[in-house]
Design an enzyme around this catalytic site. Structure first.
Site, short mmCIF file in Angstrom:
data_model
loop_
_atom_site.label_atom_id
_atom_site.label_comp_id
_atom_site.label_asym_id
_atom_site.label_seq_id
_atom_site.Cartn_x
_atom_site.Cartn_y
_atom_site.Cartn_z
N GLU A 13 0.81 -1.21 0.00
CA GLU A 13 0.00 0.00 0.00
C GLU A 13 0.85 1.27 0.00
O GLU A 13 0.39 2.34 0.38
CB GLU A 13 -0.94 -0.01 1.21
N SER A 184 -6.51 -2.65 1.32
CA SER A 184 -6.71 -2.14 -0.04
C SER A 184 -7.02 -3.24 -1.05
O SER A 184 -6.71 -3.10 -2.23
CB SER A 184 -5.49 -1.33 -0.51
N TYR A 250 -8.68 3.21 -6.18
CA TYR A 250 -7.76 4.32 -6.31
C TYR A 250 -7.64 4.88 -7.73
O TYR A 250 -6.73 5.65 -8.01
CB TYR A 250 -6.38 3.91 -5.78
N ARG A 289 -12.27 3.06 9.77
CA ARG A 289 -13.33 2.81 8.80
C ARG A 289 -13.80 1.36 8.95
O ARG A 289 -12.98 0.45 9.06
CB ARG A 289 -12.82 3.02 7.38
N ASP A 291 -16.06 -1.68 7.31
CA ASP A 291 -16.60 -2.11 6.01
C ASP A 291 -17.63 -3.21 6.18
O ASP A 291 -17.46 -4.13 6.99
CB ASP A 291 -15.47 -2.61 5.12
N GLU A 304 -14.40 -5.94 8.15
CA GLU A 304 -13.17 -5.57 8.87
C GLU A 304 -13.25 -4.13 9.35
O GLU A 304 -14.10 -3.35 8.93
CB GLU A 304 -11.95 -5.76 7.97
N ASN A 306 -10.61 -0.87 9.58
CA ASN A 306 -9.32 -0.32 9.13
C ASN A 306 -8.90 0.79 10.08
O ASN A 306 -9.59 1.82 10.18
CB ASN A 306 -9.46 0.24 7.72
N GLY A 310 -7.43 5.10 4.37
CA GLY A 310 -6.88 6.00 3.37
C GLY A 310 -7.40 7.42 3.55
O GLY A 310 -8.56 7.64 3.89
#
Length: 345
Positions: A13, A184, A250, A289, A291, A304, A306, A310
């Protein structure tokens, strides 16, 4: 304050981390802080946010020279590279030692304050299998999964196949195959048939010994940004084609986002509550974050958490914050303010 933005590294990443760090540095300077950019992948201080952004492009921007990466991250060199007199380290180092608790442990031992989750939360959230176990205990729905450990010796032969009983427990094909400790969507494969399962497991094995084979939840991709006790509005991710892999995350225009998501108020409340519950269950702090996948049965499944999400211009947490009326600079200020210790406070 003098704030060191730690970014880059040598994980899969790296590019995303450099772009996150560039955005963070610009925001910090707009807030009146002195931002110093440290690329831990090379051990070098970057000139400015523009250089960090250029290095983070794929391929790199024309005319940008790439410093040689270390053969290994050499985490002990992180501390040696941090300039003296730093008031705070802003962790924008995604994946690897920047997100699994290693950097956090070193900073704790050195007495240097930093943003985001501490050692325990970082380690638990990075370990998907362990976090899923905690979700189950806490009553947070998470997709069914099985685990396969590869031998320590990468050249050793092993049999990663799963039994018919395990496949039945997963609900049959398709299944998701993923590394236990990557972000990612790196190393993830959607497997549609049995003949593709072993190659997918071998691909995930490249990123670590533990591989997860997880039920595929047909449905919607949803995510919730959290900062301490506040959950931002739910964001829905809609890839233009296929699924939400690295390129869709991205690449500008590769995905659409609904902010807030078009879901019922009841479902929104449920997702926000589950996000805060997962955040607290893993002992997170600062920004994170969470998900989810939402299937036809109407049960949101937590994938998960994070702990170093990002922070690029395309990233989900800034989008969610914007939906809540918070600018990018205000979000970065909130992350700094959430740091547990600040020199001079």
């Amino acid at each position: 304050m003098k704030i060191i933005v730690v970014m880059g590294g040598t994980s899969s990443e790296r590019e995303v981390s450099l772009r996150s760090g560039a955005g963070v540095a610009r925001a910090l300077e707009s807030l009146g802080h002195e931002a110093i950019l440290l690329d831990t992948g090379t051990g070098k201080l970057l000139k400015d946010a523009d250089q960090a952004m250029a290095l983070g492009m794929r391929p790199p921007a024309p005319g940008v020279s790439l410093p040689a990466l270390r053969a290994t991250e050499g985490v002990e060199s992180y501390l040696r590279s941090i300039p003296r007199g730093a008031d705070l380290v802003f962790v924008a180092l995604h994946g690897g030692d920047g997100e699994n608790g290693t950097l956090q442990a070193l900073l704790d031992l050195a007495g240097i304050p930093y943003t985001g989750s501490g050692v325990l939360a970082s380690a638990l959230a990075m370990d998907k299998a362990m976090s899923k176990r905690i979700f189950r205990v806490e009553g947070i729905p998470t997709p069914e999964w099985v685990e396969r450990w590869a031998p320590e010796d990468p050249s050793a032969k092993w049999n990663p196949e799963i039994s018919q009983e395990e496949l039945k427990r997963l609900g049959g094909f398709p299944v998701i195959v993923k590394p236990n400790e990557e972000g990612s969507s790196v190393g993830i494969t959607v497997v549609e048939r049995a003949s593709d399962l072993t190659p997918a497991i071998e691909e995930a094995r490249r990123y670590g010994r533990l591989v997860l084979i997880e039920s595929f939840i047909e449905g919607r991709e949803l995510t919730v940004g959290v900062i301490d006790d506040r959950a931002f509005p739910v964001v829905e991710i809609i890839p233009e084609k296929g699924w939400y892999d690295y390129e869709h995350k991205y690449t500008a225009g590769a995905s659409r986002y609904e902010m807030p998501a078009s879901i019922s108020p009841e479902m929104s409340e449920r997702l926000l509550a589950l996000s805060l519950k997962a955040f607290r269950a893993l002992r997170c702090r600062g920004v994170a974050r969470v998900d989810f996948r939402l299937g036809e049965d109407g049960v949101p499944q937590c994938l998960e958490v994070n702990t170093v999400p990002g922070l690029t211009e395309l990233s989900l947490v800034p989008k969610a914050a914007a939906a809540a009326g918070m600018s990018y600079a205000e979000l970065i200020r909130a992350v700094v303010d959430a740091a547990p210790v600040r020199v001079g406070r």
